[in-house]
Design an enzyme around this catalytic site. Sequence first.
Site, PDB file in Angstrom:
ATOM      1  CB  ILE A   1     -10.633  55.930   0.903  1.00 25.66           C
ATOM      2  CG1 ILE A   1     -10.289  56.539   2.274  1.00 25.66           C
ATOM      3  CG2 ILE A   1     -11.521  56.860   0.098  1.00 25.66           C
ATOM      4  CD1 ILE A   1      -9.488  57.829   2.203  1.00 25.66           C
TER       5      ILE A   1
ATOM      6  CE  LYS B   1      -1.812  57.958 -23.237  1.00 26.37           C
ATOM      7  NZ  LYS B   1      -2.209  58.164 -24.623  1.00 26.37           N
TER       8      LYS B   1
ATOM      9  CB  SER C   1      -6.894  64.958  -5.241  1.00 28.51           C
ATOM     10  OG  SER C   1      -5.802  65.836  -5.093  1.00 28.51           O
TER      11      SER C   1
ATOM     12  CE  LYS D   1      -3.146  61.673  -3.135  1.00 32.14           C
ATOM     13  NZ  LYS D   1      -3.855  60.544  -3.765  1.00 32.14           N
TER      14      LYS D   1
HETATM   15  N1  LIG Z   1      -6.358  58.238   4.423  1.00 31.95           N
HETATM   16  C1  LIG Z   1      -6.738  59.481   4.335  1.00 31.95           C
HETATM   17  O1  LIG Z   1      -7.209  60.085   5.324  1.00 31.95           O
HETATM   18  C2  LIG Z   1      -6.640  60.166   3.004  1.00 31.95           C
HETATM   19  C3  LIG Z   1      -6.745  61.554   2.933  1.00 31.95           C
HETATM   20  C4  LIG Z   1      -6.654  62.151   1.696  1.00 31.95           C
HETATM   21  C5  LIG Z   1      -6.484  61.394   0.555  1.00 31.95           C
HETATM   22  N2  LIG Z   1      -6.367  60.048   0.650  1.00 31.95           N
HETATM   23  C6  LIG Z   1      -6.222  59.277  -0.609  1.00 31.95           C
HETATM   24  O2  LIG Z   1      -7.238  58.306  -0.677  1.00 31.95           O
HETATM   25  C7  LIG Z   1      -6.774  57.189  -1.440  1.00 31.95           C
HETATM   26  C8  LIG Z   1      -6.988  55.914  -0.676  1.00 31.95           C
HETATM   27  O3  LIG Z   1      -6.329  56.043   0.554  1.00 31.95           O
HETATM   28  P1  LIG Z   1      -6.407  54.846   1.601  1.00 31.95           P
HETATM   29  O4  LIG Z   1      -5.838  55.371   2.878  1.00 31.95           O
HETATM   30  O5  LIG Z   1      -7.755  54.271   1.583  1.00 31.95           O
HETATM   31  O6  LIG Z   1      -5.350  53.833   0.927  1.00 31.95           O
HETATM   32  P2  LIG Z   1      -4.916  52.348   1.354  1.00 31.95           P
HETATM   33  O7  LIG Z   1      -5.889  51.718   2.288  1.00 31.95           O
HETATM   34  O8  LIG Z   1      -3.492  52.436   1.755  1.00 31.95           O
HETATM   35  O9  LIG Z   1      -5.031  51.585  -0.015  1.00 31.95           O
HETATM   36  C9  LIG Z   1      -4.170  51.868  -1.070  1.00 31.95           C
HETATM   37  C10 LIG Z   1      -4.506  50.908  -2.175  1.00 31.95           C
HETATM   38  O10 LIG Z   1      -3.721  51.216  -3.309  1.00 31.95           O
HETATM   39  C11 LIG Z   1      -3.180  50.014  -3.830  1.00 31.95           C
HETATM   40  N3  LIG Z   1      -1.889  50.300  -4.410  1.00 31.95           N
HETATM   41  C12 LIG Z   1      -0.833  50.920  -3.816  1.00 31.95           C
HETATM   42  N4  LIG Z   1       0.203  50.971  -4.655  1.00 31.95           N
HETATM   43  C13 LIG Z   1      -0.196  50.363  -5.813  1.00 31.95           C
HETATM   44  C14 LIG Z   1       0.445  50.094  -7.055  1.00 31.95           C
HETATM   45  N5  LIG Z   1       1.721  50.470  -7.279  1.00 31.95           N
HETATM   46  N6  LIG Z   1      -0.258  49.459  -8.024  1.00 31.95           N
HETATM   47  C15 LIG Z   1      -1.518  49.097  -7.800  1.00 31.95           C
HETATM   48  N7  LIG Z   1      -2.179  49.323  -6.651  1.00 31.95           N
HETATM   49  C16 LIG Z   1      -1.516  49.937  -5.654  1.00 31.95           C
HETATM   50  C17 LIG Z   1      -3.049  49.069  -2.638  1.00 31.95           C
HETATM   51  O11 LIG Z   1      -3.168  47.716  -3.026  1.00 31.95           O
HETATM   52  P3  LIG Z   1      -1.873  46.764  -3.205  1.00 31.95           P
HETATM   53  O12 LIG Z   1      -0.973  47.074  -2.033  1.00 31.95           O
HETATM   54  O13 LIG Z   1      -2.430  45.402  -3.204  1.00 31.95           O
HETATM   55  O14 LIG Z   1      -1.278  47.154  -4.497  1.00 31.95           O
HETATM   56  C18 LIG Z   1      -4.253  49.471  -1.799  1.00 31.95           C
HETATM   57  O15 LIG Z   1      -5.377  48.733  -2.169  1.00 31.95           O
HETATM   58  C19 LIG Z   1      -5.322  57.475  -1.762  1.00 31.95           C
HETATM   59  O16 LIG Z   1      -5.251  58.047  -3.058  1.00 31.95           O
HETATM   60  C20 LIG Z   1      -4.949  58.505  -0.727  1.00 31.95           C
HETATM   61  O17 LIG Z   1      -3.877  59.303  -1.137  1.00 31.95           O
HETATM   62  C21 LIG Z   1      -6.442  59.426   1.843  1.00 31.95           C
END
Ligand SMILES: NC(=O)c1ccc[n+]([C@@H]2O[C@H](COP(=O)([O-])OP(=O)(O)OC[C@H]3O[C@@H](n4cnc5c(N)ncnc54)[C@H](OP(=O)(O)O)[C@@H]3O)[C@@H](O)[C@H]2O)c1
Lengths: 292, 292, 292, 292
Positions: free
Chosen positions: D34, D142, D159, D177
């Site tokens: 996302i 921060k 969120s 969240k």
């Molecule tokens: N998927 C959905 O339908 C959905 C719905 C509601 C909300 N969201 C929110 O949308 C956001 C993105 O979701 P997504 O599904 O696109 O996520 P994703 O593809 O799993 O990507 C998560 C990213 O966060 C990074 N990350 C994870 N832990 C980290 C850490 N400790 N330090 C630094 N970077 C870190 C990962 O990179 P590295 O592994 O390289 O660190 C990765 O690039 C999230 O906040 C999620 O909660 C998603």
Amino acid sequence: MPNTLSPDWLKKSVFKPDIFKGKVVFVTGGAGTICRVQTEAMILLGADAAIIGRRPEVTQKAADEMAQLRPGAKVIGVGNTDVREVKSLVAAAERTVKELGRIDFVICGAAGNFLSDFNHLSSNAFKSVISIDLLGSYNTVKACFPELRKNKGSILFVSATLHYYGIPFQTHVSAAKAGIDALSNALAVELGPLGIRSNCIAPGAIAGTEGIDRLLPADMREKALSLIPAQRWGQTEDIANGTVYVFSEAASYVSGTTIVVDGAGWHTSNGAANNAVYPQMLIAQGNDTPKL
Amino acid sequence: MPNTLSPDWLKKSVFKPDIFKGKVVFVTGGAGTICRVQTEAMILLGADAAIIGRRPEVTQKAADEMAQLRPGAKVIGVGNTDVREVKSLVAAAERTVKELGRIDFVICGAAGNFLSDFNHLSSNAFKSVISIDLLGSYNTVKACFPELRKNKGSILFVSATLHYYGIPFQTHVSAAKAGIDALSNALAVELGPLGIRSNCIAPGAIAGTEGIDRLLPADMREKALSLIPAQRWGQTEDIANGTVYVFSEAASYVSGTTIVVDGAGWHTSNGAANNAVYPQMLIAQGNDTPKL
Amino acid sequence: MPNTLSPDWLKKSVFKPDIFKGKVVFVTGGAGTICRVQTEAMILLGADAAIIGRRPEVTQKAADEMAQLRPGAKVIGVGNTDVREVKSLVAAAERTVKELGRIDFVICGAAGNFLSDFNHLSSNAFKSVISIDLLGSYNTVKACFPELRKNKGSILFVSATLHYYGIPFQTHVSAAKAGIDALSNALAVELGPLGIRSNCIAPGAIAGTEGIDRLLPADMREKALSLIPAQRWGQTEDIANGTVYVFSEAASYVSGTTIVVDGAGWHTSNGAANNAVYPQMLIAQGNDTPKL
Amino acid sequence: MPNTLSPDWLKKSVFKPDIFKGKVVFVTGGAGTICRVQTEAMILLGADAAIIGRRPEVTQKAADEMAQLRPGAKVIGVGNTDVREVKSLVAAAERTVKELGRIDFVICGAAGNFLSDFNHLSSNAFKSVISIDLLGSYNTVKACFPELRKNKGSILFVSATLHYYGIPFQTHVSAAKAGIDALSNALAVELGPLGIRSNCIAPGAIAGTEGIDRLLPADMREKALSLIPAQRWGQTEDIANGTVYVFSEAASYVSGTTIVVDGAGWHTSNGAANNAVYPQMLIAQGNDTPKL
Ligand SMILES: NC(=O)c1ccc[n+]([C@@H]2O[C@H](COP(=O)([O-])OP(=O)(O)OC[C@H]3O[C@@H](n4cnc5c(N)ncnc54)[C@H](OP(=O)(O)O)[C@@H]3O)[C@@H](O)[C@H]2O)c1
Ligand SMILES: NC(=O)c1ccc[n+]([C@@H]2O[C@H](COP(=O)([O-])OP(=O)(O)OC[C@H]3O[C@@H](n4cnc5c(N)ncnc54)[C@H](OP(=O)(O)O)[C@@H]3O)[C@@H](O)[C@H]2O)c1
Ligand SMILES: NC(=O)c1ccc[n+]([C@@H]2O[C@H](COP(=O)([O-])OP(=O)(O)OC[C@H]3O[C@@H](n4cnc5c(N)ncnc54)[C@H](OP(=O)(O)O)[C@@H]3O)[C@@H](O)[C@H]2O)c1
Ligand SMILES: NC(=O)c1ccc[n+]([C@@H]2O[C@H](COP(=O)([O-])OP(=O)(O)OC[C@H]3O[C@@H](n4cnc5c(N)ncnc54)[C@H](OP(=O)(O)O)[C@@H]3O)[C@@H](O)[C@H]2O)c1
């Protein structure tokens, strides 16, 4: 009242001109302060518009002025229409379709307001605000439903933030706007499968409106302003921009929610806090002879 | 309909008998399923009561039965009273004061309900529910205000949870109950300095009510029940217990809030989910000829 | 600190004595101002109790004093227990079961607080409050889960109202308490089918606590008090009464919700409004050298 | 993974190109599904970007690909950065300022997720999600605060909607969240007077993400989809559009709120309802040997 926006607005706007080309917006309260500017922005960005109100001259004059905003813009003023009468709204919608060809967007903006403590707010006065704000909004969607369904349109209710907490002197508007929010959410659920979106926009304290200019006592204005985190009043243009976003293709997955545009104000600026006289004024007024 | 509670209830109750001794509760809808049992509990715990409704025989019969609950209990049935008419409520309040001496607690419980999608819900039908539930609640507080003020009384609105999300087929009740919640909060703020508390109680799905027995199709009942985290329907007694708490001295600092009594049901059990036919039924009904 | 309640409290209480006979409550922060009085009420009404904290003497002394409240009451003080360590909580729960026989009710009350603007609130300080309040609450439920499951017990998180709006100087506690509310709701859904209820209680401004006595500057106290609709500070006893209700049989259908006990205060009394220096103080502190 | 958006997107976008010219956005999780597309849109509209993550190759590769989107675009990938370490974020921010000149916008997107019932969700697992999502978001702000303050920047937290009700198997993310929403509101209040805005965006179920592709069992997908009023999954582009609106001048009065982009889904589509096995699965798992 002249237009607030002008063709210059298009230059600084983040939105492309023409994004609403061929579309028609139907606006109750469209000659009023906030809803007029919402409509102006829509017109500048390509839409035609019908603005609805009770006072025929005011409505017509506003429509004529707004039609100047964009060459070729069609804006009709539909006066003598009370949102409390669904039939008068049906006539307004029919005239809109006849003269402008269709309805894509509906703004339910007509509303009444005044300040009163509970003891002096008669049952009739309470009913009057509920009827205009809540029933009037329902009637507006009713009247436009055939067009919304046909065109997979979008509804925007003009709500407020005052029922997020419990503001004094505004029981009537609080109840009405809370009802509108719930109505919008229920419609988002029911009408989503028909391709219709439903949302609210909740303005904070907007400069130049009755709400701020008439209802907020002058000696409370400075304190009230300082309590808004953004440290400025809202502008009608801020609400117009939120409106454009919600109706635009950019928000095609936005439904069943409220766009709050208030400079974070509701978190800090409730009525009691602004009001140097809480609770004294309420105690005094509450001890008066009850009014029915 | 006989009483749901009996003097035996006092034995298992966590509340001491007599905690409402000398107090009077005024209940609109007090002959109905839920509000009757709220009232029964209050009576068992020492209160006298006035129950208000339109149907005179039903109201009178309920009052007579409820008076059997406690030796010396005075319960009057005030029929021919429509909460949409503030004057008829004023008469009811005056009769209550005349016959029972005072009013300390007010339960705004009268309400109407039926299922309808938006397309088939006429403007008039929407207005009718808003008028009974929301305006009727306002009128009830209006009529009792002099007594509430004098006795530093307490108000309880019977709300619901369905507007916490966006339930289909219930736009009217959702809007009404959301309005009631906002009204309650605003009154808590305004009337707090006069010593009056205002709260809501939000029942979940309560067994034995019209809402469950008539409105919930039989083939959805098992699924609906399994989705309630508590794995049981609510009982009228659950709502009665919440009511007792809110009105009791134990809750003297509770105001401007809602006591939700639903077995955590609203978090899991929305209408669309229960409804095997979402979105099909809404699409079908939405395509009908619009009803005004 | 002596007991706040005394056996006399039972006389004026609306609750019957003995309603918690044979039950055991496990309370983190049980030697603190609010949670101690919650526990005192439970003990007076028949429960035995384990109170958990870091400081062993303080915890032990409080337990000894509280055991005086009811003849035969067993109260153990479990010191040297940091809620940030799940293992130390497991040991506390095991000791409780060993000495008191069981656990029926859990109060997650341990928390830290102090005032700080964002610029001066280090990442570590933020983490510390989240760890005690949110992770500590999670750990507490973890440690008691076997007993809760066995006894179809009930959980009460001590939350707050400050995240309902956006209070300044409390980003850390706001985030922690919002997290707790969400945790409680999710547990209500997940653990409901196991017969476990989960709720929050949200105290307003409670007299005699660190929050009011230490954190609220003296010159803001009068204004702050006047902004509470109830026109009085909350008492620890008010929170104790709400606690009794939620844990009692009267609330057996109450789960997944928050009992707010604040005299309607959050609707009117946000931090910015109370604070004569908004936004000046935030601007000054925000311009300081950033602290990590 | 190639880019999702392409220069063609600019043609159909409602936003003018260049609206973010000269601006720099700092995005944790910017190589993820996302947040990457949020960043792509910002880049296409004129911004330079720094994307932050732990895996250096993944982060670098994504940055290189995204730099292709607009001639002259500068995109740096800052790997080896864990949001749980404020110091590593400070280094990332410093590198960003050194290489891109400034930071105007911050997206706190890094997050972890997995499904687990409470009984199998260890204290450590819970802590891990809170640490990445909530503490990590705090640390991000921060680290960027000096730049946000200097440039009167804007913060966007990613969120979700799952804590609006009480979704099962997601206690950890719900709590995280909810904490983020409260943090955002508190920062809106505190940092508003410094000219900084703070908001959340709450995506619904977004196609192509781990959340939908990995976590939602295949046999529940059809039912889940039908329960979304919009009758379609969200697209990453929908979230990108909301992001552009919030950061743009059109939203300069929008702060302290959440832009929900979910096709009205949360009103209807909670986890329990989608889940054919509620409550059976929770009962079974709840009866397992407890995991700490
Ligand atoms: N998927 C959905 O339908 C959905 C719905 C509601 C909300 N969201 C929110 O949308 C956001 C993105 O979701 P997504 O599904 O696109 O996520 P994703 O593809 O799993 O990507 C998560 C990213 O966060 C990074 N990350 C994870 N832990 C980290 C850490 N400790 N330090 C630094 N970077 C870190 C990962 O990179 P590295 O592994 O390289 O660190 C990765 O690039 C999230 O906040 C999620 O909660 C998603
Ligand atoms: N002002 C604020 O700061 C603020 C804050 C939050 C929310 N709002 C909301 O924003 C909206 C616009 O507010 P505003 O201050 O711009 O309003 P306004 O200037 O007072 O205009 C109200 C408009 O509504 C029309 N109207 C009123 N009653 C009507 C009826 N029964 N039937 C048909 N039309 C009717 C009026 O026209 P006629 O008199 O000709 O009928 C007028 O054009 C309202 O919904 C208000 O609640 C305002
Ligand atoms: N049933 C549920 O599961 C459920 C769930 C959530 C909330 N609630 C709420 O709980 C309350 C009670 O529900 P219930 O199912 O027990 O209701 P009910 O049995 O249908 O009783 C409704 C009562 O309201 C009275 N009433 C209706 N319209 C009136 C009017 N215009 N003027 C005066 N009295 C009027 C009726 O008496 P007359 O016909 O004689 O006037 C009747 O006694 C309602 O507020 C309802 O919305 C119920
Ligand atoms: N005060 C108010 O007006 C107010 C308003 C809203 C909500 N609340 C909430 O009400 C609750 C009680 O507040 P209070 O003012 O009564 O608190 P308090 O007097 O400061 O007591 C806090 C208790 O928590 C214990 N504690 C703190 N950190 C701990 C840790 N890491 N491990 C184990 N125990 C720990 C302390 O014992 P040790 O130091 O011995 O560990 C102490 O007994 C808190 O959750 C607070 O957030 C208070």
